[in-house]
Design a protein around this motif. Structure first.
Motif, PDB file in Angstrom:
ATOM      1  N   MET A 237       6.890  -6.569 -17.612  1.00 48.13           N
ATOM      2  CA  MET A 237       6.949  -7.315 -16.384  1.00 48.13           C
ATOM      3  C   MET A 237       6.598  -6.380 -15.222  1.00 48.13           C
ATOM      4  SD  MET A 237      10.151  -9.291 -14.625  1.00 48.13           S
ATOM      5  CE  MET A 237       9.909 -10.760 -15.582  1.00 48.13           C
ATOM      6  N   ARG A 238       5.798  -6.869 -14.309  1.00 46.83           N
ATOM      7  CA  ARG A 238       5.399  -6.080 -13.141  1.00 46.83           C
ATOM      8  C   ARG A 238       6.348  -6.367 -11.990  1.00 46.83           C
ATOM      9  NH1 ARG A 238      -0.501  -7.053 -12.078  1.00 46.83           N
ATOM     10  NH2 ARG A 238      -0.680  -5.808 -13.955  1.00 46.83           N
ATOM     11  N   LYS A 239       6.857  -5.295 -11.392  1.00 46.65           N
ATOM     12  CA  LYS A 239       7.768  -5.404 -10.257  1.00 46.65           C
ATOM     13  C   LYS A 239       7.199  -4.605  -9.097  1.00 46.65           C
ATOM     14  CE  LYS A 239      11.645  -5.978 -13.329  1.00 46.65           C
ATOM     15  NZ  LYS A 239      13.004  -5.648 -13.672  1.00 46.65           N
ATOM     16  N   PHE A 240       7.487  -5.058  -7.903  1.00 48.84           N
ATOM     17  CA  PHE A 240       7.016  -4.402  -6.696  1.00 48.84           C
ATOM     18  C   PHE A 240       8.209  -4.033  -5.834  1.00 48.84           C
ATOM     19  CE2 PHE A 240       3.728  -7.234  -8.169  1.00 48.84           C
ATOM     20  CZ  PHE A 240       2.597  -6.449  -8.098  1.00 48.84           C
ATOM     21  N   ILE A 241       8.174  -2.800  -5.330  1.00 47.36           N
ATOM     22  CA  ILE A 241       9.195  -2.340  -4.395  1.00 47.36           C
ATOM     23  C   ILE A 241       8.488  -1.956  -3.104  1.00 47.36           C
ATOM     24  CG2 ILE A 241      10.951  -0.594  -3.895  1.00 47.36           C
ATOM     25  CD1 ILE A 241      11.376  -0.342  -6.954  1.00 47.36           C
ATOM     26  N   ILE A 242       8.933  -2.535  -2.017  1.00 49.93           N
ATOM     27  CA  ILE A 242       8.430  -2.183  -0.695  1.00 49.93           C
ATOM     28  C   ILE A 242       9.557  -1.409  -0.022  1.00 49.93           C
ATOM     29  CG2 ILE A 242       7.577  -3.055   1.505  1.00 49.93           C
ATOM     30  CD1 ILE A 242       6.797  -5.654  -0.021  1.00 49.93           C
ATOM     31  N   ALA A 243       9.289  -0.160   0.342  1.00 46.19           N
ATOM     32  CA  ALA A 243      10.338   0.703   0.864  1.00 46.19           C
ATOM     33  C   ALA A 243       9.896   1.348   2.170  1.00 46.19           C
ATOM     34  CB  ALA A 243      10.692   1.783  -0.160  1.00 46.19           C
ATOM     35  N   SER A 244      10.813   1.364   3.132  1.00 42.59           N
ATOM     36  CA  SER A 244      10.471   1.922   4.440  1.00 42.59           C
ATOM     37  C   SER A 244      11.716   2.459   5.133  1.00 42.59           C
ATOM     38  CB  SER A 244       9.842   0.844   5.328  1.00 42.59           C
ATOM     39  OG  SER A 244      10.825  -0.107   5.704  1.00 42.59           O
ATOM     40  N   HIS A 245      11.454   3.168   6.198  1.00 41.15           N
ATOM     41  CA  HIS A 245      12.504   3.513   7.128  1.00 41.15           C
ATOM     42  C   HIS A 245      12.829   2.245   7.922  1.00 41.15           C
ATOM     43  CE1 HIS A 245      10.553   7.354   6.276  1.00 41.15           C
ATOM     44  NE2 HIS A 245      11.709   7.917   6.577  1.00 41.15           N
ATOM     45  N   HIS A 246      14.075   2.010   8.137  1.00 39.58           N
ATOM     46  CA  HIS A 246      14.571   0.879   8.917  1.00 39.58           C
ATOM     47  C   HIS A 246      14.117  -0.442   8.313  1.00 39.58           C
ATOM     48  CE1 HIS A 246      16.013  -1.156  12.651  1.00 39.58           C
ATOM     49  NE2 HIS A 246      16.964  -0.248  12.464  1.00 39.58           N
ATOM     50  N   LYS A 247      13.679  -1.416   9.093  1.00 41.86           N
ATOM     51  CA  LYS A 247      13.501  -2.779   8.597  1.00 41.86           C
ATOM     52  C   LYS A 247      12.063  -3.195   8.289  1.00 41.86           C
ATOM     53  CE  LYS A 247      17.597  -4.359  11.026  1.00 41.86           C
ATOM     54  NZ  LYS A 247      18.115  -5.298  12.020  1.00 41.86           N
ATOM     55  N   MET A 248      11.135  -2.278   8.303  1.00 47.34           N
ATOM     56  CA  MET A 248       9.741  -2.625   8.044  1.00 47.34           C
ATOM     57  C   MET A 248       9.572  -3.297   6.676  1.00 47.34           C
ATOM     58  SD  MET A 248       6.460  -0.103   7.903  1.00 47.34           S
ATOM     59  CE  MET A 248       4.842  -0.701   7.511  1.00 47.34           C
ATOM     60  N   ALA A 249      10.219  -2.770   5.656  1.00 47.83           N
ATOM     61  CA  ALA A 249      10.080  -3.303   4.296  1.00 47.83           C
ATOM     62  C   ALA A 249      10.514  -4.765   4.233  1.00 47.83           C
ATOM     63  CB  ALA A 249      10.897  -2.470   3.311  1.00 47.83           C
ATOM     64  N   GLU A 250      11.607  -5.091   4.882  1.00 44.90           N
ATOM     65  CA  GLU A 250      12.082  -6.479   4.883  1.00 44.90           C
ATOM     66  C   GLU A 250      11.071  -7.392   5.559  1.00 44.90           C
ATOM     67  OE1 GLU A 250      16.010  -6.664   6.623  1.00 44.90           O
ATOM     68  OE2 GLU A 250      16.658  -4.957   5.426  1.00 44.90           O
ATOM     69  N   GLY A 251      10.493  -6.935   6.659  1.00 42.79           N
ATOM     70  CA  GLY A 251       9.499  -7.732   7.377  1.00 42.79           C
ATOM     71  C   GLY A 251       8.247  -7.946   6.560  1.00 42.79           C
TER      72      GLY A 251
ATOM     73  N   ASN B 148      -2.922  -9.843  -8.130  1.00 38.19           N
ATOM     74  CA  ASN B 148      -3.842  -9.429  -9.180  1.00 38.19           C
ATOM     75  C   ASN B 148      -3.571 -10.242 -10.449  1.00 38.19           C
ATOM     76  OD1 ASN B 148      -4.946  -8.083 -11.472  1.00 38.19           O
ATOM     77  ND2 ASN B 148      -5.115  -6.216 -10.293  1.00 38.19           N
ATOM     78  N   PRO B 149      -4.562 -11.019 -10.892  1.00 32.81           N
ATOM     79  CA  PRO B 149      -4.344 -11.881 -12.056  1.00 32.81           C
ATOM     80  C   PRO B 149      -4.540 -11.186 -13.402  1.00 32.81           C
ATOM     81  CG  PRO B 149      -6.534 -12.232 -11.205  1.00 32.81           C
ATOM     82  CD  PRO B 149      -5.874 -11.221 -10.288  1.00 32.81           C
ATOM     83  N   GLU B 150      -4.981  -9.941 -13.389  1.00 28.14           N
ATOM     84  CA  GLU B 150      -5.275  -9.236 -14.638  1.00 28.14           C
ATOM     85  C   GLU B 150      -4.007  -9.048 -15.462  1.00 28.14           C
ATOM     86  OE1 GLU B 150      -8.372  -8.252 -15.678  1.00 28.14           O
ATOM     87  OE2 GLU B 150      -9.151  -9.258 -13.893  1.00 28.14           O
ATOM     88  N   PRO B 151      -4.076  -9.377 -16.748  1.00 28.68           N
ATOM     89  CA  PRO B 151      -2.910  -9.142 -17.608  1.00 28.68           C
ATOM     90  C   PRO B 151      -2.781  -7.659 -17.940  1.00 28.68           C
ATOM     91  CG  PRO B 151      -4.741  -9.981 -18.895  1.00 28.68           C
ATOM     92  CD  PRO B 151      -5.193  -9.977 -17.453  1.00 28.68           C
ATOM     93  N   GLY B 152      -1.647  -7.268 -18.394  1.00 27.45           N
ATOM     94  CA  GLY B 152      -1.435  -5.881 -18.795  1.00 27.45           C
ATOM     95  C   GLY B 152      -1.115  -4.990 -17.615  1.00 27.45           C
ATOM     96  N   TYR B 153      -1.016  -3.719 -17.906  1.00 28.62           N
ATOM     97  CA  TYR B 153      -0.685  -2.740 -16.877  1.00 28.62           C
ATOM     98  C   TYR B 153      -1.881  -2.501 -15.957  1.00 28.62           C
ATOM     99  CZ  TYR B 153       3.328  -1.692 -19.855  1.00 28.62           C
ATOM    100  OH  TYR B 153       4.470  -1.775 -20.606  1.00 28.62           O
ATOM    101  N   LEU B 154      -1.581  -2.223 -14.706  1.00 30.19           N
ATOM    102  CA  LEU B 154      -2.625  -1.870 -13.751  1.00 30.19           C
ATOM    103  C   LEU B 154      -3.228  -0.523 -14.137  1.00 30.19           C
ATOM    104  CD1 LEU B 154      -0.802  -2.769 -10.419  1.00 30.19           C
ATOM    105  CD2 LEU B 154      -2.789  -3.943 -11.388  1.00 30.19           C
ATOM    106  N   THR B 155      -4.518  -0.393 -13.910  1.00 32.62           N
ATOM    107  CA  THR B 155      -5.175   0.886 -14.150  1.00 32.62           C
ATOM    108  C   THR B 155      -5.321   1.614 -12.816  1.00 32.62           C
ATOM    109  OG1 THR B 155      -7.402   0.007 -13.796  1.00 32.62           O
ATOM    110  CG2 THR B 155      -6.507  -0.123 -16.048  1.00 32.62           C
TER     111      THR B 155
END
Length: 137
Positions: free
Chosen positions: A1-15, A100-107
């Motif tokens: 399963m592909r997961k994405f983490i958006i991480a930032s200082h303060h609240k940028m990631a939430e926005g 990205n609709p490609e199946p499998g791991y990103l290259t």
């Protein structure tokens, strides 16, 4: 399963996550980490976030600043299989990889393509409009 983490200082990631969910209709497994809002060390917040990630999961991590503490804290995970850390995040690159609709791991090539396409979205609009106006004459 592909997961994405958006991480930032303060609240940028939430926005960014909120905007991304609005545009994409909430596609993807997207998590936001807004560092330094709580009195918790960044590494503890990251460990809480990644503890549920399985070895076979692919994780794409977007951070705000190259060399910043958030990026440094996530960089320690690049040796794990299927983990990609991208810094200097912007909405076009995140959208490109989330959708990205490609199946499998990103290259690496797929990630580089998304980064290059996102760079093309970084435009000084004054020049673009001026050039368009000159072309119309």
């Amino acid at each position: 399963m592909r997961k994405f983490i958006i991480a930032s200082h303060h609240k940028m990631a939430e926005g960014v996550k909120d905007t991304l969910n609005y545009i994409t209709g909430g596609q993807g497994n997207i998590y936001a980490l807004s560092a330094y809002l709580k009195n918790t060390p960044i590494q503890e917040e990251i460990e809480e976030l990644v503890k549920e990630i399985k070895e076979e999961d692919e994780v794409v991590i977007f951070t705000d600043l190259l060399g910043g503490s958030v990026n440094q804290a996530f960089s320690r995970y690049i040796n794990r299989p299927h983990v990609h850390v991208i810094t200097g995040m912007n909405l076009p690159v995140i959208m490109s990889l989330v959708l990205n609709p490609e199946p499998g791991y990103l290259t690496a090539d797929q990630i580089h393509t998304a980064l290059n396409e996102a760079k093309e979205q970084l435009v000084y609009v004054n020049d673009l409009v001026t050039n368009m106006s000159e072309d119309d004459e």
